[in-house]
Design a protein around this motif. Sequence first.
Motif, PDB file in Angstrom:
ATOM      1  N   ARG A  84     -14.120  -3.687   9.496  1.00  0.00           N
ATOM      2  CA  ARG A  84     -14.580  -3.689   8.112  1.00  0.00           C
ATOM      3  C   ARG A  84     -13.376  -3.677   7.170  1.00  0.00           C
ATOM      4  N   GLU A  85     -13.499  -4.364   6.057  1.00  0.00           N
ATOM      5  CA  GLU A  85     -12.487  -4.238   5.015  1.00  0.00           C
ATOM      6  C   GLU A  85     -12.686  -2.895   4.340  1.00  0.00           C
ATOM      7  N   PHE A  86     -11.611  -2.301   3.865  1.00  0.00           N
ATOM      8  CA  PHE A  86     -11.666  -0.995   3.223  1.00  0.00           C
ATOM      9  C   PHE A  86     -10.719  -1.008   2.040  1.00  0.00           C
ATOM     10  N   ARG A  87     -11.190  -0.491   0.924  1.00  0.00           N
ATOM     11  CA  ARG A  87     -10.291  -0.336  -0.223  1.00  0.00           C
ATOM     12  C   ARG A  87     -10.762   0.808  -1.101  1.00  0.00           C
ATOM     13  N   VAL A  88      -9.806   1.306  -1.855  1.00  0.00           N
ATOM     14  CA  VAL A  88     -10.056   2.367  -2.817  1.00  0.00           C
ATOM     15  C   VAL A  88      -9.915   1.730  -4.200  1.00  0.00           C
ATOM     16  N   ALA A  89     -10.810   2.089  -5.109  1.00  0.00           N
ATOM     17  CA  ALA A  89     -10.795   1.514  -6.453  1.00  0.00           C
ATOM     18  C   ALA A  89     -11.030   2.603  -7.489  1.00  0.00           C
ATOM     19  N   GLU A  97      -1.810   8.689 -10.275  1.00  0.00           N
ATOM     20  CA  GLU A  97      -0.402   9.088 -10.227  1.00  0.00           C
ATOM     21  C   GLU A  97      -0.036   9.658  -8.855  1.00  0.00           C
ATOM     22  N   VAL A  98      -0.885  10.522  -8.309  1.00  0.00           N
ATOM     23  CA  VAL A  98      -0.625  11.110  -6.991  1.00  0.00           C
ATOM     24  C   VAL A  98      -0.592  10.015  -5.924  1.00  0.00           C
ATOM     25  N   LEU A  99      -1.556   9.100  -5.970  1.00  0.00           N
ATOM     26  CA  LEU A  99      -1.601   8.023  -4.966  1.00  0.00           C
ATOM     27  C   LEU A  99      -0.407   7.082  -5.095  1.00  0.00           C
ATOM     28  N   GLN A 100       0.055   6.859  -6.318  1.00  0.00           N
ATOM     29  CA  GLN A 100       1.244   6.032  -6.517  1.00  0.00           C
ATOM     30  C   GLN A 100       2.509   6.753  -6.077  1.00  0.00           C
ATOM     31  N   LEU A 101       2.645   8.030  -6.429  1.00  0.00           N
ATOM     32  CA  LEU A 101       3.839   8.790  -6.054  1.00  0.00           C
ATOM     33  C   LEU A 101       3.983   8.934  -4.545  1.00  0.00           C
ATOM     34  N   THR A 102       2.867   9.026  -3.839  1.00  0.00           N
ATOM     35  CA  THR A 102       2.934   9.139  -2.386  1.00  0.00           C
ATOM     36  C   THR A 102       3.171   7.788  -1.725  1.00  0.00           C
ATOM     37  N   GLY A 103       3.077   6.717  -2.521  1.00  0.00           N
ATOM     38  CA  GLY A 103       3.346   5.380  -2.002  1.00  0.00           C
ATOM     39  C   GLY A 103       2.171   4.727  -1.294  1.00  0.00           C
ATOM     40  N   ILE A 104       0.999   5.337  -1.316  1.00  0.00           N
ATOM     41  CA  ILE A 104      -0.125   4.770  -0.561  1.00  0.00           C
ATOM     42  C   ILE A 104      -1.099   3.953  -1.415  1.00  0.00           C
ATOM     43  N   TRP A 105      -0.919   3.957  -2.743  1.00  0.00           N
ATOM     44  CA  TRP A 105      -1.840   3.211  -3.590  1.00  0.00           C
ATOM     45  C   TRP A 105      -1.913   1.726  -3.212  1.00  0.00           C
ATOM     46  N   PRO A 106      -0.782   1.030  -3.021  1.00  0.00           N
ATOM     47  CA  PRO A 106      -0.894  -0.386  -2.637  1.00  0.00           C
ATOM     48  C   PRO A 106      -1.625  -0.586  -1.312  1.00  0.00           C
ATOM     49  N   LEU A 107      -1.419   0.297  -0.359  1.00  0.00           N
ATOM     50  CA  LEU A 107      -2.084   0.216   0.926  1.00  0.00           C
ATOM     51  C   LEU A 107      -3.594   0.409   0.793  1.00  0.00           C
ATOM     52  N   SER A 109      -5.477   0.306  -2.121  1.00  0.00           N
ATOM     53  CA  SER A 109      -6.137  -0.504  -3.144  1.00  0.00           C
ATOM     54  C   SER A 109      -6.056  -1.993  -2.861  1.00  0.00           C
ATOM     55  N   GLY A 110      -5.099  -2.392  -2.051  1.00  0.00           N
ATOM     56  CA  GLY A 110      -4.891  -3.821  -1.819  1.00  0.00           C
ATOM     57  C   GLY A 110      -4.039  -4.472  -2.892  1.00  0.00           C
ATOM     58  N   GLU A 111      -3.599  -3.682  -3.881  1.00  0.00           N
ATOM     59  CA  GLU A 111      -2.745  -4.206  -4.944  1.00  0.00           C
ATOM     60  C   GLU A 111      -1.311  -4.288  -4.434  1.00  0.00           C
ATOM     61  N   ALA A 112      -0.583  -5.234  -4.970  1.00  0.00           N
ATOM     62  CA  ALA A 112       0.837  -5.386  -4.596  1.00  0.00           C
ATOM     63  C   ALA A 112       1.633  -4.180  -5.086  1.00  0.00           C
TER      64      ALA A 112
END
Length: 113
Positions: A84-89, A97-107, A109-112
Motif C-alpha cells: 500500500r502507498e502511505f503518506r502523512v498530510a 516543525e518537529v517532523l521537519q527537524l527530525t528529517g522525516i517529513w520528506p519521507l 509526506s512524499g515531498e522533496a
Amino acid sequence: MVGNKRSGMLTVARHDGSTEVTVAVRGEIDLATAAQLRDAIVTAVADAEPDMSVVVDLAGLRFIDSAGISVLLRGRRSALAAGREFRVAGAEGLVLEVLQLTGIWPLLSGEAA
C-alpha cells in the motif's frame, strides 16, 4: 466516516474513499495515546484494498513526540510491506516543525527534501 475513537487528548477518525483510506488525527500524540494511532493505522492498512493508499491526516494535531513519530514510521513500513502507498498530510505548526527537524517529513509526506 467509518469510525471515531477518543482517548485522553487524541481523537482518531477514519474515512474510506474510493482511492484511499484516511486516518484523521486530532489532539496530541504521545506515549499515552500512540497505541490508539498505531491500532488505527494497522486496521486501515489491513482493510485497504490493494490499489488504495493509506493517508494519515495530521491537520488537527497539536503535539507529537517520539512515540508518535515511531508510530508513523512503523505505519509506513507496514503499509509498504503490504503493498500500500502511505503518506502523512496536513501537518502544520509545531507538528510540522518537529517532523521537519527530525528529517522525516520528506519521507512521510512524499515531498522533496
